[in-house]
Design an enzyme around this catalytic site. Structure first.
Site, PDB file in Angstrom:
ATOM      1  N   SER A 150      54.190  49.165  45.406  1.00  0.00           N
ATOM      2  CA  SER A 150      54.642  48.909  46.773  1.00  0.00           C
ATOM      3  C   SER A 150      53.789  47.744  47.271  1.00  0.00           C
ATOM      4  O   SER A 150      52.696  47.936  47.819  1.00  0.00           O
ATOM      5  CB  SER A 150      54.434  50.166  47.632  1.00  0.00           C
ATOM      6  OG  SER A 150      54.863  49.926  48.944  1.00  0.00           O
ATOM      7  N   GLU A 201      46.308  46.004  43.351  1.00  0.00           N
ATOM      8  CA  GLU A 201      47.712  45.872  43.748  1.00  0.00           C
ATOM      9  C   GLU A 201      48.438  47.203  43.622  1.00  0.00           C
ATOM     10  O   GLU A 201      47.933  48.161  43.028  1.00  0.00           O
ATOM     11  CB  GLU A 201      48.374  44.781  42.897  1.00  0.00           C
ATOM     12  CG  GLU A 201      47.705  43.427  43.123  1.00  0.00           C
ATOM     13  CD  GLU A 201      48.354  42.281  42.360  1.00  0.00           C
ATOM     14  OE1 GLU A 201      49.163  42.532  41.440  1.00  0.00           O
ATOM     15  OE2 GLU A 201      48.028  41.122  42.704  1.00  0.00           O
ATOM     16  N   CYS A 207      41.649  38.630  55.463  1.00  0.00           N
ATOM     17  CA  CYS A 207      40.242  38.770  55.073  1.00  0.00           C
ATOM     18  C   CYS A 207      39.346  37.970  56.006  1.00  0.00           C
ATOM     19  O   CYS A 207      38.255  38.419  56.366  1.00  0.00           O
ATOM     20  CB  CYS A 207      40.044  38.342  53.624  1.00  0.00           C
ATOM     21  SG  CYS A 207      40.807  39.514  52.479  1.00  0.00           S
ATOM     22  N   GLU A 235      37.933  40.655  49.059  1.00  0.00           N
ATOM     23  CA  GLU A 235      36.963  40.471  50.140  1.00  0.00           C
ATOM     24  C   GLU A 235      36.890  41.705  51.029  1.00  0.00           C
ATOM     25  O   GLU A 235      35.808  42.144  51.428  1.00  0.00           O
ATOM     26  CB  GLU A 235      37.350  39.260  51.007  1.00  0.00           C
ATOM     27  CG  GLU A 235      37.384  37.932  50.270  1.00  0.00           C
ATOM     28  CD  GLU A 235      38.755  37.605  49.702  1.00  0.00           C
ATOM     29  OE1 GLU A 235      39.460  38.528  49.224  1.00  0.00           O
ATOM     30  OE2 GLU A 235      39.121  36.426  49.728  1.00  0.00           O
ATOM     31  N   CYS A 270      42.775  43.266  49.127  1.00  0.00           N
ATOM     32  CA  CYS A 270      42.099  42.053  48.673  1.00  0.00           C
ATOM     33  C   CYS A 270      40.637  42.345  48.317  1.00  0.00           C
ATOM     34  O   CYS A 270      40.021  43.275  48.846  1.00  0.00           O
ATOM     35  CB  CYS A 270      42.107  40.988  49.762  1.00  0.00           C
ATOM     36  SG  CYS A 270      43.699  40.225  50.079  1.00  0.00           S
TER      37      CYS A 270
HETATM   38  N1  THU Z   1      43.964  38.161  47.069  1.00  0.00           N
HETATM   39  C1  THU Z   1      42.665  38.517  47.317  1.00  0.00           C
HETATM   40  O1  THU Z   1      42.130  39.429  46.675  1.00  0.00           O
HETATM   41  N2  THU Z   1      41.993  37.860  48.283  1.00  0.00           N
HETATM   42  C2  THU Z   1      42.512  36.850  49.040  1.00  0.00           C
HETATM   43  O2  THU Z   1      41.847  36.365  49.953  1.00  0.00           O
HETATM   44  C3  THU Z   1      43.850  36.345  48.760  1.00  0.00           C
HETATM   45  C4  THU Z   1      44.645  37.108  47.780  1.00  0.00           C
HETATM   46  C5  THU Z   1      44.720  38.890  46.032  1.00  0.00           C
HETATM   47  C6  THU Z   1      45.835  39.738  46.547  1.00  0.00           C
HETATM   48  C7  THU Z   1      46.758  39.788  45.359  1.00  0.00           C
HETATM   49  O3  THU Z   1      46.350  40.848  44.505  1.00  0.00           O
HETATM   50  C8  THU Z   1      46.524  38.481  44.634  1.00  0.00           C
HETATM   51  O4  THU Z   1      45.313  37.959  45.141  1.00  0.00           O
HETATM   52  C9  THU Z   1      47.632  37.465  44.831  1.00  0.00           C
HETATM   53  O5  THU Z   1      47.917  37.272  46.167  1.00  0.00           O
END
Ligand code: THU
Length: 133
Positions: free
Chosen positions: A46, A43, A92, A54, A52
């Site tokens: 910003s 994360e 993703c 995946e 993500c």
């Molecule tokens: N997130 C993922 O890593 N993969 C997904 O398919 C959905 C969301 C992460 C993004 C963010 O850091 C946290 O989960 C909450 O949305």
């Protein structure tokens, strides 16, 4: 389905950088040549820059540079700390679709799992055939 892939997804989840959401995600992507590539969410202050798990795993596989065998994927395990386990987000799904809609998608939480084939998670996907008819 390999317990090893689940273990890899759960292990990498522990490396998540998610100070804002506190929602850890780990992904383990198995390539046709047997290679396994992992990713976790990162994360940013910003928020919109968040990566993500995946998509990071896809990037790791492509960056490995092993050729066709490392870009044809058999399955992906996505590990989270919730039940029912969270499915991959739309962005993703779209990037996974780039490499084939027959991918098996397995989501695991602490106690339960869910399974799909990517084509069912992304019906009528936008595909390269639209650009390269
Ligand atoms: N997130 C993922 O890593 N993969 C997904 O398919 C959905 C969301 C992460 C993004 C963010 O850091 C946290 O989960 C909450 O949305």
């Amino acid at each position: 389905m390999s317990a090893e892939l689940v273990r890899r997804a759960r292990d990498v989840k522990q490396h998540a950088y998610c100070p804002y959401s506190k929602f850890r995600v780990g992904a383990a992507l198995e390539a046709a040549d047997g290679g396994v590539y992992v990713g976790t969410n990162v994360e940013s202050a910003s928020y919109g820059l968040t990566i993500c798990a995946e998509r990071m795993a896809i990037g790791a596989a492509v960056a490995d540079g092993g050729g066709a065998g490392t870009r044809a994927f058999r399955r992906i395990v996505v590990a989270t700390d919730v039940d029912p386990p969270a499915s991959p987000c739309g962005a993703c799904r779209q990037l996974l679709a780039e490499f084939g809609l027959d991918l098996e998608v397995i989501a695991v939480g602490p106690r339960t799992e869910r399974r799909w084939v990517l084509r069912d998670l992304l019906p009528d996907a936008f595909a390269k055939t639209a650009l390269l008819p």
